[in-house]
Design an enzyme around this catalytic site. Sequence first.
Site, PDB file in Angstrom:
ATOM      1  N   PHE D 116       0.854  -1.180   0.000  1.00  0.00           N
ATOM      2  CA  PHE D 116       0.000   0.000   0.000  1.00  0.00           C
ATOM      3  C   PHE D 116       0.892   1.233   0.000  1.00  0.00           C
ATOM      4  O   PHE D 116       2.044   1.155   0.437  1.00  0.00           O
ATOM      5  CB  PHE D 116      -0.906   0.001   1.249  1.00  0.00           C
ATOM      6  CG  PHE D 116      -2.365  -0.055   0.913  1.00  0.00           C
ATOM      7  CD1 PHE D 116      -2.937  -1.239   0.500  1.00  0.00           C
ATOM      8  CD2 PHE D 116      -3.164   1.081   1.003  1.00  0.00           C
ATOM      9  CE1 PHE D 116      -4.283  -1.305   0.187  1.00  0.00           C
ATOM     10  CE2 PHE D 116      -4.508   1.023   0.692  1.00  0.00           C
ATOM     11  CZ  PHE D 116      -5.074  -0.167   0.280  1.00  0.00           C
ATOM     12  N   GLN D 236      -7.746  14.830   2.675  1.00  0.00           N
ATOM     13  CA  GLN D 236      -7.055  13.933   1.756  1.00  0.00           C
ATOM     14  C   GLN D 236      -7.833  13.756   0.453  1.00  0.00           C
ATOM     15  O   GLN D 236      -9.038  13.538   0.462  1.00  0.00           O
ATOM     16  CB  GLN D 236      -6.885  12.559   2.399  1.00  0.00           C
ATOM     17  CG  GLN D 236      -6.272  11.545   1.452  1.00  0.00           C
ATOM     18  CD  GLN D 236      -5.727  10.348   2.198  1.00  0.00           C
ATOM     19  OE1 GLN D 236      -6.456   9.443   2.545  1.00  0.00           O
ATOM     20  NE2 GLN D 236      -4.438  10.373   2.470  1.00  0.00           N
ATOM     21  N   HIS D 238      -7.924  11.230  -2.525  1.00  0.00           N
ATOM     22  CA  HIS D 238      -7.462   9.906  -2.944  1.00  0.00           C
ATOM     23  C   HIS D 238      -7.085  10.000  -4.413  1.00  0.00           C
ATOM     24  O   HIS D 238      -7.833  10.554  -5.214  1.00  0.00           O
ATOM     25  CB  HIS D 238      -8.578   8.873  -2.733  1.00  0.00           C
ATOM     26  CG  HIS D 238      -8.111   7.457  -2.838  1.00  0.00           C
ATOM     27  ND1 HIS D 238      -7.743   6.894  -4.030  1.00  0.00           N
ATOM     28  CD2 HIS D 238      -7.959   6.494  -1.894  1.00  0.00           C
ATOM     29  CE1 HIS D 238      -7.380   5.637  -3.804  1.00  0.00           C
ATOM     30  NE2 HIS D 238      -7.498   5.366  -2.532  1.00  0.00           N
ATOM     31  N   LEU D 248     -14.524   5.298  -5.311  1.00  0.00           N
ATOM     32  CA  LEU D 248     -13.192   4.813  -4.958  1.00  0.00           C
ATOM     33  C   LEU D 248     -12.724   3.629  -5.811  1.00  0.00           C
ATOM     34  O   LEU D 248     -13.440   2.662  -6.007  1.00  0.00           O
ATOM     35  CB  LEU D 248     -13.209   4.400  -3.484  1.00  0.00           C
ATOM     36  CG  LEU D 248     -11.901   3.880  -2.899  1.00  0.00           C
ATOM     37  CD1 LEU D 248     -10.838   4.955  -2.893  1.00  0.00           C
ATOM     38  CD2 LEU D 248     -12.131   3.385  -1.481  1.00  0.00           C
ATOM     39  N   GLU D 251      -6.516   1.770  -3.567  1.00  0.00           N
ATOM     40  CA  GLU D 251      -5.067   1.836  -3.684  1.00  0.00           C
ATOM     41  C   GLU D 251      -4.497   0.422  -3.767  1.00  0.00           C
ATOM     42  O   GLU D 251      -3.404   0.203  -4.289  1.00  0.00           O
ATOM     43  CB  GLU D 251      -4.527   2.541  -2.428  1.00  0.00           C
ATOM     44  CG  GLU D 251      -3.080   2.894  -2.488  1.00  0.00           C
ATOM     45  CD  GLU D 251      -2.715   3.891  -1.392  1.00  0.00           C
ATOM     46  OE1 GLU D 251      -3.501   4.821  -1.146  1.00  0.00           O
ATOM     47  OE2 GLU D 251      -1.659   3.727  -0.783  1.00  0.00           O
ATOM     48  N   ARG D 282      -0.527   9.151  -0.636  1.00  0.00           N
ATOM     49  CA  ARG D 282      -1.637   9.687  -1.404  1.00  0.00           C
ATOM     50  C   ARG D 282      -1.488  11.161  -1.747  1.00  0.00           C
ATOM     51  O   ARG D 282      -1.861  11.587  -2.842  1.00  0.00           O
ATOM     52  CB  ARG D 282      -2.932   9.478  -0.624  1.00  0.00           C
ATOM     53  CG  ARG D 282      -3.327   8.027  -0.646  1.00  0.00           C
ATOM     54  CD  ARG D 282      -4.548   7.772   0.182  1.00  0.00           C
ATOM     55  NE  ARG D 282      -4.914   6.359   0.061  1.00  0.00           N
ATOM     56  CZ  ARG D 282      -5.817   5.768   0.802  1.00  0.00           C
ATOM     57  NH1 ARG D 282      -6.473   6.451   1.723  1.00  0.00           N
ATOM     58  NH2 ARG D 282      -6.083   4.495   0.636  1.00  0.00           N
ATOM     59  N   HIS D 357     -11.515  12.357  -0.079  1.00  0.00           N
ATOM     60  CA  HIS D 357     -11.607  11.015   0.479  1.00  0.00           C
ATOM     61  C   HIS D 357     -11.653  10.953   1.993  1.00  0.00           C
ATOM     62  O   HIS D 357     -12.409  10.193   2.566  1.00  0.00           O
ATOM     63  CB  HIS D 357     -10.401  10.220  -0.026  1.00  0.00           C
ATOM     64  CG  HIS D 357     -10.414   8.776   0.340  1.00  0.00           C
ATOM     65  ND1 HIS D 357     -11.408   7.929  -0.069  1.00  0.00           N
ATOM     66  CD2 HIS D 357      -9.541   8.016   1.069  1.00  0.00           C
ATOM     67  CE1 HIS D 357     -11.156   6.708   0.390  1.00  0.00           C
ATOM     68  NE2 HIS D 357     -10.043   6.735   1.090  1.00  0.00           N
ATOM     69  N   ARG D 399      -2.816  11.063   5.599  1.00  0.00           N
ATOM     70  CA  ARG D 399      -2.992   9.706   6.096  1.00  0.00           C
ATOM     71  C   ARG D 399      -2.456   8.707   5.086  1.00  0.00           C
ATOM     72  O   ARG D 399      -2.607   8.895   3.877  1.00  0.00           O
ATOM     73  CB  ARG D 399      -4.478   9.436   6.325  1.00  0.00           C
ATOM     74  CG  ARG D 399      -4.791   8.023   6.738  1.00  0.00           C
ATOM     75  CD  ARG D 399      -6.242   7.855   7.069  1.00  0.00           C
ATOM     76  NE  ARG D 399      -7.117   7.876   5.918  1.00  0.00           N
ATOM     77  CZ  ARG D 399      -7.287   6.856   5.071  1.00  0.00           C
ATOM     78  NH1 ARG D 399      -6.605   5.734   5.252  1.00  0.00           N
ATOM     79  NH2 ARG D 399      -8.124   6.950   4.059  1.00  0.00           N
TER      80      ARG D 399
END
Lengths: 118, 131, 234, 585
Positions: D116, D236, D238, D248, D251, D282, D357, D399
């Site tokens: 990730f 954030q 994404h 979404l 990731e 991100r 996100h 994050r």
Amino acid sequence: MRYKWKSGQWAFVLHRVSGVALSFYLIMHIYVVSSLYDPQNFDTVMAFLNQPLFKILEIGLLAAVVFHGLNGIRVMMIDFANATRVHAQIFWVVLAVSAVLIAVGAVPFLMHAGVLGH
Amino acid sequence: MERGIGSGGAFAWFFQRISGAVLVLALLLHFWVLHYSNQGEVTFEIVAQRLATPVWKTIDLTFLVLAVIHGFWGFLMIVRDYVHSKNMRLFLVAAVWTVGLVIAVMGALTIIGFHPPLPVAPPEQLGGMVQ
Amino acid sequence: MQYTLRVYRYDPESGQPGRLVDYTVELEKGATVLDALGEIKAHQDGSLVYRRSCRSGICGSCAMKINGFNRLACETQVESLGRKPIHVEPLPGFKPIKDLVVDLEPFWNNLHRTLPWLINPNPPPTDKERPQSPEEFAWLEMPMTCILCASCTSSCPSFWADRTYLGPAALNKAFRYEFDTRDQGFGQRRDTLDNRHGLWRCHTIMNCNDCCPKHIRITEEISWLKRKVVEEKY
Amino acid sequence: MIVHNHEVVIIGAGMAGLRAALEVSKVGDVAVLTKVYPTRSHSGAAQGGMAAALGNLDGDNWEFHMFDTVKGSDYLGDQDAIEFMCRNAPELMYEVEHMGTPFSRTPEGKIAQRRFGGHTLNFGEKPALRACYSADYTGHVVLHCLYDQCVKNSVRFYSEFQVTYLIVKDGICRGIAAWDIRNGGLHVFNTKAVLFATGGYGRVYRITSNALANTGDGLGLALRAGLPLEDMEFVQFHPTGLYRSGILMTEGARGEGAYLLNKDGERFMKRYAPTLMELAPRDLTSRSIQTEINEGRGVQSPEQQAKGEPGDAVYLDLRHLGREKLKAVLPQIFDIAENFMGIDPAKDPVPIQPTSHYSMGGIPVTIQGRVIRDAQSTEVPGLYAAGECACVSIHGANRLGCNSTLDATFHGRHVGRTIARDLPSLSYHDLPPEAMREAQAEMNWYFDRSSGTENVADIRGELQNTMQKNVAIFREEKALTAQLDIIQNLQRRFKNIHINDRNQRFNTEVMEAYELGNLLNFVETIVVGALEREECRGAHWRTDHPGRNDVEWLKHTLAYREDGKIRLDYKPVVITRFQPKERKY
């Protein structure tokens, strides 16, 4: 708008209807047969039942038996052979085979009833 | 969970499928014997001859019992599906069982009690009745 | 592009029965039925009521009967429904509350009756996972994707006839735990499954199977459960 | 008005709320309020994984995880809190598994782990296999498992209840008021403890991965009750939201090896993050994508092509993974591409763009989950927060992927334990009648808007469009100042909204208006925070103030609403193991 009827729903309803019809026929059948203790009576009734009308009705009976039996096999395939993925396809096969069997099976009946000549 | 009448159902479900499979085979036989092997002739003579043998008696008895149970369990299934009042359900279940038993006994008596007159009656006696 | 939606409207307080009302909306390419409902609510009639949340097919809020078939409004492209007026109605089989919203309490109650949690009297190992092979996990991959949208249960004729029948969604949940190698709850779940309102009300009608937005073969799972009950019992 | 007494009321039934409910239900009487149904919570949309340094496939350990989280936060995360979480993540992970969550497995039967963004071994050496996953349904299966456990523990749910009022008087939280969406009517809950687990506010933006319900209701309530919000400027984006809808695309897709391509078919990430490529954090990846788009290398839609306009998307290329692998490890991604774009990802690349996100900021809490009211960490007795709506602060300025599912579950459990510990010393307090009157009057106001003229959807649309334009990935003073005016104008217009439906039952027209009112109430904190913070840190990128400024800005923002204006205060960052360094990937 009512809920859309897909193959499974048709199969279910036809199965139920043919099943109920067959059960009633079974009652009638046993009742008729059991009342035939002597040969005279038996053949009188058989002759009566050999009228063309009953032969036509017997085609209906044949149709019910064939569909109920074949769809029963379809249900068993779903229940025991994980055929859910192709349940709709099996239904169409059941219909097609039923149609053929009913057509083929009906010939002797109709011949006998004189509809198709003797 | 609910117990007593209406609980379970596993046996009925399984039996319907097994009896169904056997019935499909039995029906094939029945149809063949009845409508095709003798060109569709059904006479007392033919039936009587067939029923005289113990093997056929057994086959027909099995067939009868399975068919009655399969059919009447089908009715019970419908009752269980659509009848939710307890009393009504009890009544219908009892009715289905009663009719089922009566029919089964009737059929069994016919098969067992179907003594063909020996020797078989000569055809002339039946004569004109047969097509 | 212009589309006509024939939407079921029902207000219990008015004392009137539900009726279908036509709305014409202008929509962009790729718009979904949920977008269409949103447009109606935003600019034509704010009192239109429906449930929705994620609009990406994972929360399960917006299941409804669209052109006679249960689906998620958010996943259904308007374009795919042809040019005739699009019928949008609430899920069948549940008591309507208002417009497209139905009372799902029976649905949740049935779900909870299957004891939908892992049952295993043995304590798990400390500081590591309970082992499970990829093949064993593969059994869970289908049932675990259920979003509890109620499309299946609402499409089931057996459920229409018996609201206490567990229904496909609850049975999917039962399968999810019964066929988890970490679970030993069969003894506790059996009476609920092997019951007049349990497995045996399933007559393989396939409506659940056909409408599941996650393509879960629920009927196949129910068959596995039926066989498990029969095997364990006899 | 119906009054209920529950020792503990939890607002929100996502991962944090449910996990906390599970913990509290062992010792006390707990009720969970949710405006949808518990399993509809947006935690279920988390796809890719949940971070924990189990080391099932490599030599991972929690210190690497901690370092990555600190570095990912651009050193704004509080390191004591990060250490606490990362150290205990493996144990939490095992607990989640023991509860029955299904996980993808390694051949040896251990929990499978995937790569990730921003998660590395040996302090940045190479990507780590750290995200525990269940195909791409991770959030979904954890959420449902927690729900199942709550059903087992007979947790009392109030589904379809919209919380409308937080009753804080004399610095003590006494309860809440909530609107019963289904039957209509205001319910008051008198409590010993209230836990906010209300999630995020992606709906501030036009393009978002968030649910329509994610309107940050808890933040609005806290701000209105005189409490501050922390670090609200950090939002954030994404990197991979489906083109236009923003839905979404996990990731995890890139974790499994997907590429990002610009319109020339170039893997442009090599120019921005040569080591980690597509698996950069991100904030960096989103900025890279936006830069490609801004510099004219974006992929055009057919309409844009026809009109000769520049494209505003890039491609997420999954083709080389093969259909079989896609169906096995990313089935949901496959369905989403098909259902929402009509694209077969095994055959064609999927157009994506950055999508709003996650909110790093939120209601400030201590590590124990107790809400604090000022920079001196003065606690508010009886009030707790966990999950996305809370700011511990784990995530600082940015994050890392799959840390939110961990954060929500971990802090949900921990705050549950805190409440269980605090409960004997907490007591019921009188409900001030004026608060109850105010709560009722507010709802009456909404039901009495038939003479208004402004359209709720239009105000909401304008807010989302302008926020998207002015306060998204790249920010600068002029746009931010303009946005403040726009918001104030929208707030004025909101006072004159029109509501047609006067029905008490299931009045979602009022509910949507209420949500908008709430949004408009706290959205200024984002803009003011961003305007004041003159630096680039994590997700907050000021084009007019390049570079991170640790001397002036290594501190948390606290935003209060006072006399209709936003007042800012600041709070120091806790630094223990890792000193701030330049961030490179």
